[in-house]
Structures are given as structure tokens and as C-alpha cells.
Motif scaffolding. Structure first.
Motif, PDB file in Angstrom:
ATOM      1  N   CYS A 165       0.844  -1.189   0.000  1.00 41.94           N
ATOM      2  CA  CYS A 165       0.000   0.000   0.000  1.00 41.94           C
ATOM      3  C   CYS A 165       0.883   1.244   0.000  1.00 41.94           C
ATOM      4  O   CYS A 165       1.903   1.280   0.677  1.00 41.94           O
ATOM      5  CB  CYS A 165      -0.895  -0.005   1.242  1.00 41.94           C
ATOM      6  N   ASN A 167      -0.493   4.304   0.643  1.00 42.65           N
ATOM      7  CA  ASN A 167      -1.280   5.403   1.209  1.00 42.65           C
ATOM      8  C   ASN A 167      -0.721   6.027   2.484  1.00 42.65           C
ATOM      9  O   ASN A 167      -1.033   7.161   2.793  1.00 42.65           O
ATOM     10  CB  ASN A 167      -2.719   4.948   1.451  1.00 42.65           C
ATOM     11  N   MET A 168       0.044   5.294   3.226  1.00 40.84           N
ATOM     12  CA  MET A 168       0.688   5.840   4.426  1.00 40.84           C
ATOM     13  C   MET A 168      -0.285   6.492   5.411  1.00 40.84           C
ATOM     14  O   MET A 168      -0.061   7.620   5.875  1.00 40.84           O
ATOM     15  CB  MET A 168       1.777   6.862   4.037  1.00 40.84           C
ATOM     16  N   CYS A 169      -1.372   5.797   5.721  1.00 43.03           N
ATOM     17  CA  CYS A 169      -2.230   6.281   6.807  1.00 43.03           C
ATOM     18  C   CYS A 169      -1.365   6.245   8.068  1.00 43.03           C
ATOM     19  O   CYS A 169      -0.616   5.280   8.275  1.00 43.03           O
ATOM     20  CB  CYS A 169      -3.451   5.380   6.976  1.00 43.03           C
ATOM     21  N   PHE A 171      -1.719   5.668  11.133  1.00 40.07           N
ATOM     22  CA  PHE A 171      -1.889   4.662  12.189  1.00 40.07           C
ATOM     23  C   PHE A 171      -1.505   3.261  11.721  1.00 40.07           C
ATOM     24  O   PHE A 171      -1.548   2.307  12.491  1.00 40.07           O
ATOM     25  CB  PHE A 171      -3.358   4.628  12.659  1.00 40.07           C
ATOM     26  N   CYS A 172      -1.136   3.107  10.445  1.00 45.03           N
ATOM     27  CA  CYS A 172      -1.109   1.773   9.843  1.00 45.03           C
ATOM     28  C   CYS A 172       0.311   1.259   9.589  1.00 45.03           C
ATOM     29  O   CYS A 172       1.179   1.967   9.085  1.00 45.03           O
ATOM     30  CB  CYS A 172      -1.896   1.806   8.539  1.00 45.03           C
ATOM     31  N   VAL A 174       0.899  -1.444   7.611  1.00 43.81           N
ATOM     32  CA  VAL A 174       0.951  -2.201   6.347  1.00 43.81           C
ATOM     33  C   VAL A 174       2.003  -1.692   5.351  1.00 43.81           C
ATOM     34  O   VAL A 174       2.766  -2.490   4.801  1.00 43.81           O
ATOM     35  CB  VAL A 174      -0.457  -2.277   5.703  1.00 43.81           C
ATOM     36  N   PRO A 175       2.093  -0.375   5.085  1.00 43.17           N
ATOM     37  CA  PRO A 175       3.098   0.055   4.101  1.00 43.17           C
ATOM     38  C   PRO A 175       4.518  -0.348   4.506  1.00 43.17           C
ATOM     39  O   PRO A 175       5.379  -0.533   3.651  1.00 43.17           O
ATOM     40  CB  PRO A 175       2.953   1.585   4.079  1.00 43.17           C
ATOM     41  N   GLN A 209      -5.119  -4.221  -0.260  1.00 45.38           N
ATOM     42  CA  GLN A 209      -5.269  -3.193   0.768  1.00 45.38           C
ATOM     43  C   GLN A 209      -6.078  -2.032   0.210  1.00 45.38           C
ATOM     44  O   GLN A 209      -6.760  -1.332   0.920  1.00 45.38           O
ATOM     45  CB  GLN A 209      -3.895  -2.690   1.220  1.00 45.38           C
ATOM     46  N   ASN A 247     -10.472   2.192  -0.830  1.00 49.14           N
ATOM     47  CA  ASN A 247     -10.132   3.434  -0.136  1.00 49.14           C
ATOM     48  C   ASN A 247     -10.977   4.537  -0.771  1.00 49.14           C
ATOM     49  O   ASN A 247     -10.915   4.734  -1.984  1.00 49.14           O
ATOM     50  CB  ASN A 247      -8.642   3.742  -0.293  1.00 49.14           C
ATOM     51  N   ARG A 286      -5.729  10.513   5.705  1.00 47.44           N
ATOM     52  CA  ARG A 286      -6.652   9.707   4.902  1.00 47.44           C
ATOM     53  C   ARG A 286      -6.933  10.311   3.512  1.00 47.44           C
ATOM     54  O   ARG A 286      -7.593   9.695   2.692  1.00 47.44           O
ATOM     55  CB  ARG A 286      -7.972   9.493   5.659  1.00 47.44           C
TER      56      ARG A 286
HETATM   57  S1  SF4 Z   1      -5.157   1.727   6.426  1.00 51.51           S
HETATM   58 FE1  SF4 Z   1      -5.352   0.718   4.443  1.00 51.51          FE
HETATM   59  S2  SF4 Z   1      -5.059   2.387   2.964  1.00 51.51           S
HETATM   60 FE2  SF4 Z   1      -4.230   3.138   4.913  1.00 51.51          FE
HETATM   61  S3  SF4 Z   1      -2.031   2.610   4.845  1.00 51.51           S
HETATM   62 FE3  SF4 Z   1      -3.106   0.919   5.881  1.00 51.51          FE
HETATM   63  S4  SF4 Z   1      -3.511  -0.560   4.256  1.00 51.51           S
HETATM   64 FE4  SF4 Z   1      -3.034   1.384   3.255  1.00 51.51          FE
END
Ligand code: SF4
Length: 453
Positions: A165, A167-169, A171-172, A174-175, A209, A247, A286
Motif C-alpha cells: 500500500c 497510502n501511508m495512513c 496509524f497503519c 501495512v506500508p 489493501q 479506499n 486519509r
Molecule cells: S489503512 Fe489501508 S489504505 Fe491506509 S495505509 Fe493501511 S492498508 Fe493502506
């Protein structure tokens, strides 16, 4: 598909796999099982007898991480008694991995981009070495791997179409754990879906994602998510197609029009909003505002009037004040979602928010706000479910109802669970059900008429 290396030494070591977290992790487990089986390992369904236990982990929320730690603790006796190897795969921050390895709770960790090398990690750990470090395959999509499908009922399954991903939210994690976003080739996606259909599957959920930013290019050809959906719907017209997750920032009207056009693309959109406050959305990075989100919901309801919408909401994020919480309540009241997943914020090591923002909403306030949105959603879900009373729904039968063995359960196109008397139907059949009763989570009905598919 990945060719089995004939010269490869047959290890006959057995492995057991436990899953934590999202559908993406479950889908990854199917890839890992396929890779290990190809490398001579044997899948076991007996945790205590297995030589290797893999924990497909998730640290997106604190709860999943605590569950993993507790589970590792519970099973340490196997390490002592049987010298079972413990490996963790999936989404974990470096801090937690280092802790688990230093404390000898696990023998190895494999990043989601390195699953093709998982056998090397296992062999390395078998030799008593501490851990193997590899450069991650940043572009890995695993589109050349035929997954081992765990759902033996062969009705519904998942297929990852994007990984990572961008997007670099804030709180996340995943990236950082899954890396930059990349998309599988449309040819391999179509081939895999056709293969599944020919093998009896009736429904596929395309995973990513952020599926809406699916983009694959070669030469002059570029395929985006709307084109991919269109191609799949035409190629396999009798297969139900779902997708997750969208998203709001990336969802286009073109995608909505394709969903509306094809009866086999399910009329459900999971559209995580996270917060109804612009201030909090900015802090979360976001990239949309509540106004843009509301406008998207309006367009969904105009273009696909029968579409159900679900959400993720995170309450108690850094600097969330009562006014921000009320903005979320107001947005929920405006939309009246069909259902949703609600959590309170917990800082995740390795994320921007963990490093730069203060987790300053007291626990009891988080708890109170979470309860308020859960209660509100329950009311909205009840209201939305009642809209189905008397209506006839096409249902794909997925299994036996947990509460009553005389009933089947299945889902309608809106992804709502429907239960009804079994009669002569079987798992995998489509049928038409007239809804006679509802709860906030389930539609209850009776057979209306047969649908042959
Ligand atoms: S919340 Fe979803 S869209 Fe945002 S960084 Fe995490 S995986 Fe990516």
C-alpha cells in the motif's frame, strides 16, 4: 504456475499454520502452503504433532498482537518437549519481531514479500541459526503461485490482486510490512478465477489493501480496477465477484458504473471511513474529507441503488475531542450503514502516529465512544435489515447455520447473511429466499423458488 523442482530433497517435515488478522493473511497462508508443499513439506492438521508451526500474524491492532503473544506462550511446551520450530509470518513491526526472537519465543520470521524463500528460513532455523536476512522482493505478487485453497467446501474463496500500500495512513503498519503497492497481471487473475470456477467455486473475493488503485501496464496497455472488473464479469458471467477493500480516496465512478452494469458483481462496498471529523482524517492522512466521503456515498446510492455499504471506524485516535466524535456520530446517522467494524485506537510500533503523535485520549473515553458507535451501528443495522422484509433475495448457500442444523446459511449480493430451512438444497446451490424476519445481523427467510445455475 510454479514448477516443482524434481531434484529438491524431500524433507517430509510437517507444518501446521495458524491464522490471525484479515482475509489477506488467510489468502497468503494459501500461498505459503502451496510453496512449502512444492518444496517437500507436508501440511498437517495436528498442531501437536507438526514439526513446524507457522503463525500468520497481524499487528494492525493491538488485540491481534496480544493474542499472538499469548498463543506463543501457551504453546512453548511444544518447543521444549518436541523441539517444534516456531515461525511467524505476516505483518509485524521490527520491534515485536526482535523481541520475539531475542526472547526465543520464535525461531524465525518471514516477511510477506519473502514467502518464496520460506523453506530457506526453515532450514536455517533447523540448523540452529538465529535468523536469515534477505533483501525483500519488493515487486513480488505471487501471481505465478497456484494457492492451496483452504476452503474445502469449494464455494467461496479469495484472490489477492494487489499487494502492499502506498497510502501511508499514519496509524497503519501495512506500508512498512508489505511494502509499496503492486498489482498482479490481469491475465493471471483471469486464469486463476477461471480455474476456480471450473473447479466448482461460485464466488471470488478480489483482495487488496486498496483494490481501487489496481493498475497494471505493459506497452501501450493499461488496465485499471474498473477494466479488470469488467473483464472478469464478462469472462466468468456465472461467478459472483466481490472485492475488498476500497479506499474512498481512490474509488471512481467508472468502478461504480461497472458494478451496476454486471449482475455477477456483488452490490456491496466496504468503504472504511475511520472518522467523521476532518481534523482527525487529516491527522490520519486519509486524503479525503467527510464532505468528499458523503458525496461518494451519494454517488454509490445513485448509481447502484441496491448497494449495501459497510465501514471501518476507529475511535479515540490522537487528539480526538468530543466534537470530533460527534462528527463521526453525525456521519453515521447521515449514512446509516448496513454494518461495520469498529475499534478503538491503539498505537502500533513502527507507524508515523506511534513516533509522532500523542495517544492522548484516555482509555475510559475511548471505551465510552466505542460503545456509543457500536450501539448506534446496531440500530442502523436493524433498520437496514428491516428494509429486506418481504423481499426476495438470491442466495448462495455456504454452509449449515451455527444456531440450527435444520437451516442453511448463505449471503445475498449485499453480503448480508441469510438463514433458511434446508429442504433439498446443498452447499454451493443458488436459491431464491423470501425474507420473513430480521435481526440486526441476520436475515431469516423461506424458499421462494429455485434458481438453476
Ligand atoms: S489503512 Fe489501508 S489504505 Fe491506509 S495505509 Fe493501511 S492498508 Fe493502506
Amino acid at each position: 504456475m510454479m514448477e516443482k523442482n524434481k531434484n529438491q530433497k524431500k524433507l517430509n517435515q510437517s507444518f501446521y499454520i495458524e491464522n490471525y488478522g484479515c482475509q489477506m493473511n488467510l489468502s497468503d497462508s494459501e500461498i505459503v502452503i502451496s510453496i512449502l508443499s512444492n518444496d517437500g513439506f507436508v501440511l498437517s492438521n495436528n498442531l501437536e504433532k507438526a514439526d513446524i508451526i507457522l503463525f500468520n500474524s497481524c499487528s494492525i491492532r493491538e488485540k491481534a498482537e496480544l493474542t499472538l503473544k499469548k498463543r506463543l506462550e501457551q504453546l512453548q511446551f511444544l518447543k521444549k518437549k518436541k523441539k517444534t520450530l516456531f515461525g511467524v509470518i505476516g505483518c509485524l513491526s521490527k520491534k515485536i519481531i526482535n523481541f520475539l526472537i531475542e526472547e526465543k519465543k520464535i525461531d524465525f520470521f518471514v516477511n510477506p514479500n519473502s514467502y518464496k524463500k520460506i523453506s530457506d528460513f526453515i532450514r536455517y532455523a533447523m540448523d540452529g541459526k538465529k535468523s536469515l536476512h534477505l533483501n525483500h522482493q519488493k515487486n513480488e505478487t505471487y501471481s505465478d503461485i497456484q494457492p492451496f485453497y483452504l476452503n474445502q467446501k469449494k464455494v467461496t474463496t479469495f484472490l489477492s490482486i494487489t499487494r502492499g500500500c502506498d497510502n501511508m495512513c499514519t496509524f497503519c503498519i501495512v506500508p512498512f510490512t508489505r511494502g509499496r503497492e503492486r498489482s498482479s497481471s490481469p491475465y493471471s487473475i483471469i486464469e486463476q478465477c477461471k480455474h476456480l470456477y471450473q473447479n466448482g467455486y461460485k464466488e471470488i473475493t478480489l483482495l487488496g489493501q486498496n483494490v481501487d488503485s489496481y493498475r497494471w501496464s505493459k506497452g501501450f496497455i493499461t488496465i485499471g480496477f474498473s477494466e479488470l472488473l469488467n473483464l472478469l464479469a464478462l469472462e466468468i458471467p456465472s461467478m459472483r465477484i466481490r472485492f475488498s477493500t476500497s479506499n474512498p480516496h481512490d474509488m471512481s465512478d467508472k468502478v461504480l458504473e461497472i458494478i451496476s452494469k454486471h449482475p455477477n458483481i456483488c452490490k456491496h462496498i466496504h468503504l472504511p471511513v475511520q472518522s467523521g471529523s476532518n481534523k482527525i482524517l487529516r491527522l490520519m492522512n486519509r486524503k479525503y474529507t467527510r464532505e468528499k466521503y458523503l458525496s461518494l456515498v451519494n454517488r454509490i446510492r445513485t448509481i447502484i441503488p441496491e448497494c449495501s455499504i459497510s465501514h471501518d471506524i476507529m475511535t479515540g485516535f490522537c487528539n480526538e475531542e468530543e466534537k470530533d466524535h460527534q462528527d463521526t456520530i453525525d456521519l453515521m446517522n447521515k449514512i446509516q450503514y448496513n454494518y461495520g467494524y469498529m475499534f478503538s485506537y491503539s498505537p502500533r510500533p513502527g507507524t508515523y502516529a506511534y513516533r509522532n503523535l500523542q495517544d492522548n485520549v484516555p482509555k475510559d473515553v475511548k471505551k465510552k465512544r466505542l460503545k456509543e458507535i457500536i450501539d448506534l451501528q446496531r440500530n442502523h443495522s436493524s433498520f437496514r435489515m428491516k428494509e429486506y422484509l418481504g423481499k426476495v433475495q438470491e442466495i448462495l448457500i455456504e454452509g449449515e447455520s451455527k444456531k440450527n442444523c435444520q437451516y442453511w446459511y448463505g449471503r445475498n449480493t449485499q453480503n448480508l447473511v441469510v438463514v433458511f430451512p434446508k429442504q433439498s438444497y446443498k452447499i454451493g446451490d443458488f436459491t431464491h429466499i423470501q425474507i420473513t424476519e430480521t435481526t440486526s445481523a441476520t436475515l431469516i427467510g423461506k424458499i421462494y423458488r429455485d434458481v438453476k445455475k
